[in-house]
Design a protein around this motif. Structure first.
Motif, PDB file in Angstrom:
ATOM      1  N   ILE A 180     102.770  63.925 -81.651  1.00  0.00           N
ATOM      2  CA  ILE A 180     101.643  63.800 -80.719  1.00  0.00           C
ATOM      3  C   ILE A 180     100.668  62.750 -81.216  1.00  0.00           C
ATOM      4  CG2 ILE A 180      99.728  64.995 -79.593  1.00  0.00           C
ATOM      5  CD1 ILE A 180     101.259  67.644 -80.212  1.00  0.00           C
ATOM      6  N   THR A 181     100.362  61.794 -80.341  1.00  0.00           N
ATOM      7  CA  THR A 181      99.342  60.785 -80.616  1.00  0.00           C
ATOM      8  C   THR A 181      98.224  60.937 -79.598  1.00  0.00           C
ATOM      9  OG1 THR A 181     100.884  59.189 -81.586  1.00  0.00           O
ATOM     10  CG2 THR A 181      98.835  58.310 -80.683  1.00  0.00           C
ATOM     11  N   VAL A 182      96.995  60.989 -80.074  1.00  0.00           N
ATOM     12  CA  VAL A 182      95.823  61.130 -79.204  1.00  0.00           C
ATOM     13  C   VAL A 182      95.038  59.825 -79.185  1.00  0.00           C
ATOM     14  CG1 VAL A 182      93.604  62.305 -78.902  1.00  0.00           C
ATOM     15  CG2 VAL A 182      95.633  63.621 -79.549  1.00  0.00           C
ATOM     16  N   VAL A 183      94.674  59.396 -77.980  1.00  0.00           N
ATOM     17  CA  VAL A 183      93.867  58.192 -77.786  1.00  0.00           C
ATOM     18  C   VAL A 183      92.550  58.589 -77.144  1.00  0.00           C
ATOM     19  CG1 VAL A 183      93.725  55.941 -76.656  1.00  0.00           C
ATOM     20  CG2 VAL A 183      95.941  56.784 -77.486  1.00  0.00           C
ATOM     21  N   ASP A 184      91.446  58.176 -77.751  1.00  0.00           N
ATOM     22  CA  ASP A 184      90.129  58.482 -77.190  1.00  0.00           C
ATOM     23  C   ASP A 184      89.134  57.472 -77.728  1.00  0.00           C
ATOM     24  OD1 ASP A 184      87.468  59.979 -76.724  1.00  0.00           O
ATOM     25  OD2 ASP A 184      88.920  61.384 -75.875  1.00  0.00           O
ATOM     26  N   ARG A 185      88.062  57.237 -76.972  1.00  0.00           N
ATOM     27  CA  ARG A 185      87.025  56.313 -77.442  1.00  0.00           C
ATOM     28  C   ARG A 185      85.986  56.989 -78.319  1.00  0.00           C
ATOM     29  NH1 ARG A 185      84.003  55.146 -71.640  1.00  0.00           N
ATOM     30  NH2 ARG A 185      83.198  57.264 -71.300  1.00  0.00           N
ATOM     31  N   SER A 186      85.976  58.323 -78.331  1.00  0.00           N
ATOM     32  CA  SER A 186      84.983  59.076 -79.090  1.00  0.00           C
ATOM     33  C   SER A 186      85.516  59.408 -80.486  1.00  0.00           C
ATOM     34  CB  SER A 186      84.633  60.380 -78.354  1.00  0.00           C
ATOM     35  OG  SER A 186      83.977  61.289 -79.212  1.00  0.00           O
ATOM     36  N   GLU A 187      84.794  59.004 -81.515  1.00  0.00           N
ATOM     37  CA  GLU A 187      85.186  59.341 -82.879  1.00  0.00           C
ATOM     38  C   GLU A 187      85.178  60.853 -83.086  1.00  0.00           C
ATOM     39  OE1 GLU A 187      82.877  57.313 -85.781  1.00  0.00           O
ATOM     40  OE2 GLU A 187      83.401  55.300 -85.066  1.00  0.00           O
ATOM     41  N   GLU A 188      84.216  61.536 -82.474  1.00  0.00           N
ATOM     42  CA  GLU A 188      84.130  62.986 -82.613  1.00  0.00           C
ATOM     43  C   GLU A 188      85.343  63.660 -81.983  1.00  0.00           C
ATOM     44  OE1 GLU A 188      82.736  66.979 -83.214  1.00  0.00           O
ATOM     45  OE2 GLU A 188      82.478  65.058 -84.239  1.00  0.00           O
ATOM     46  N   ALA A 189      85.735  63.195 -80.798  1.00  0.00           N
ATOM     47  CA  ALA A 189      86.905  63.773 -80.136  1.00  0.00           C
ATOM     48  C   ALA A 189      88.160  63.547 -80.966  1.00  0.00           C
ATOM     49  CB  ALA A 189      87.069  63.184 -78.745  1.00  0.00           C
ATOM     50  N   LEU A 190      88.289  62.387 -81.589  1.00  0.00           N
ATOM     51  CA  LEU A 190      89.447  62.103 -82.433  1.00  0.00           C
ATOM     52  C   LEU A 190      89.427  62.970 -83.684  1.00  0.00           C
ATOM     53  CD1 LEU A 190      89.659  58.222 -82.134  1.00  0.00           C
ATOM     54  CD2 LEU A 190      91.080  59.917 -80.981  1.00  0.00           C
TER      55      LEU A 190
END
Length: 345
Positions: A196-206
């Motif tokens: 699983i790879t997650v892509v997000d612009r939020s550092e907190e979400a990552l």
């Protein structure tokens, strides 16, 4: 009772005093609202995006992620009783049409959708029907699970559809690890062996995604497509789950999908523009996802009871509903969900 109502599109809702709903049909269930999720769809409703599709007449009460305590039931209701805590499937369905009889109640031809096309749950009371009520396991409180009624159910439904494609050795990319995405991530971990790879612009979400068990995280900084290609040996992912569906993720999602792979659209607001020759030559699948079925919700509640799916929540009283909507709109609830507590127990 007090309720959050939309009076005019592109204007802030208001908190109004309105009459209490009452039992009118044998299968009706009156629920004291202990928790109502605040969803990005509520923002889209306020913007008028759902006006034509829902056909709702204004003013009306929003709120489609609902959980609470049964207060009263109609004469034909036998599986829930006053005092039971329940999460409510977002649709009020008939049980008689072909879709309902086939277990595809999401496409019930006679359904109502509280919070979308009829009065919803951002209020002290909500009238639903017996088919919508899923009893909560001991230890699960309404505020812990309310947002699973739609956001969680939608995320789980998409993952459940993707499960047959995600055998050992496959790769899945999850775009957006916020309110929907962090539930989708936990569902993927619970149900599949895929990387699983997650892509997000939020550092907190990552950061949260890593804590939950994502194998890889990628910042959406303009290089995310190349980063996914690097991780997947230049081929792209077997499955891409797009929990954003706007702002360019649509284009990214298709580019991140490998040939013969599947791009699942869950978030919405944008548009897809794909040359048909690319769909044919790459043999990719574009899959839409609506909210899940009653059985999907039962399965999701089982995962919640087992501690495999948890919500990160910020709670607000009903009189702070407009603050909750503003916080969601301004991105001040990264990686979690806002929950109203109209009647706190």
């Amino acid at each position: 009772m007090h309720a959050v109502r939309v009076h005019e599109y592109n204007r802030r809702p208001s908190i109004d005093e309105v009459p209490d709903p009452e039992i009118t049909e044998p299968l009706d269930v009156l629920v004291e609202m202990n928790a109502a999720g605040v969803c990005r769809t509520d923002l889209h409703i306020i913007e008028g995006q759902w006006a034509a599709k829902s056909g709702v007449r204004l003013p009306y009460i929003i709120g489609h992620e609902n959980a609470g305590t049964v207060l009263e039931t109609g004469s034909a209701v036998s599986h829930v009783h006053a005092g039971d805590t329940v999460i409510l499937h977002p649709l009020v369905t008939c049980g008689l049409c072909r879709a309902c009889r086939a277990g595809d109640d999401v496409h019930c031809v006679n359904s109502l959708f509280p919070g979308i096309d009829t009065d919803g749950g951002m209020a002290e009371l909500l009238r639903t029907n017996a088919r919508a009520c899923v009893k909560l396991a001991p230890g699960l409180a309404p505020a812990q699970v309310a947002a699973l009624a739609d956001a969680g159910l939608t995320a789980y439904h998409a993952v459940r559809k993707a499960v047959p494609l995600l055998y050992p050795g496959t790769h899945v990319v999850l775009i957006g690890a916020g309110g929907l995405g962090h539930i989708g991530l936990q569902s993927l971990i619970a149900l599949t062996p895929a990387e699983i790879t997650v892509v997000d612009r939020s550092e907190e979400a990552l950061r949260v995604a890593t804590e939950l068990g994502a194998h890889n995280t990628i910042a959406a900084d303009g290089t995310q497509v190349e980063a996914v290609k690097d991780i997947t040996g230049g081929k792209g992912a077997h499955v891409v789950l797009d929990f954003v569906g706007e702002g360019g993720t649509e284009k990214d999602g298709v580019e991140m999908t490998r040939d013969a792979g599947s791009y699942f659209v869950i978030g919405y607001g944008g548009a897809l523009d794909i040359p048909t020759i690319d769909i044919i030559s790459r043999e990719i699948n574009i899959i839409g996802n609506l909210v899940g079925s009653y059985t999907d919700l039962e399965e999701l509640m089982a995962l919640a009871a087992q501690g495999k799916v948890r919500l990160r929540t910020t709670t607000y009283p009903l009189d702070a509903a407009l603050d909750a909507l503003d916080d969601l709109d301004q991105g001040r609830i990264p990686g979690g969900r806002a929950i109203l507590e109209p009647v706190k127990r």
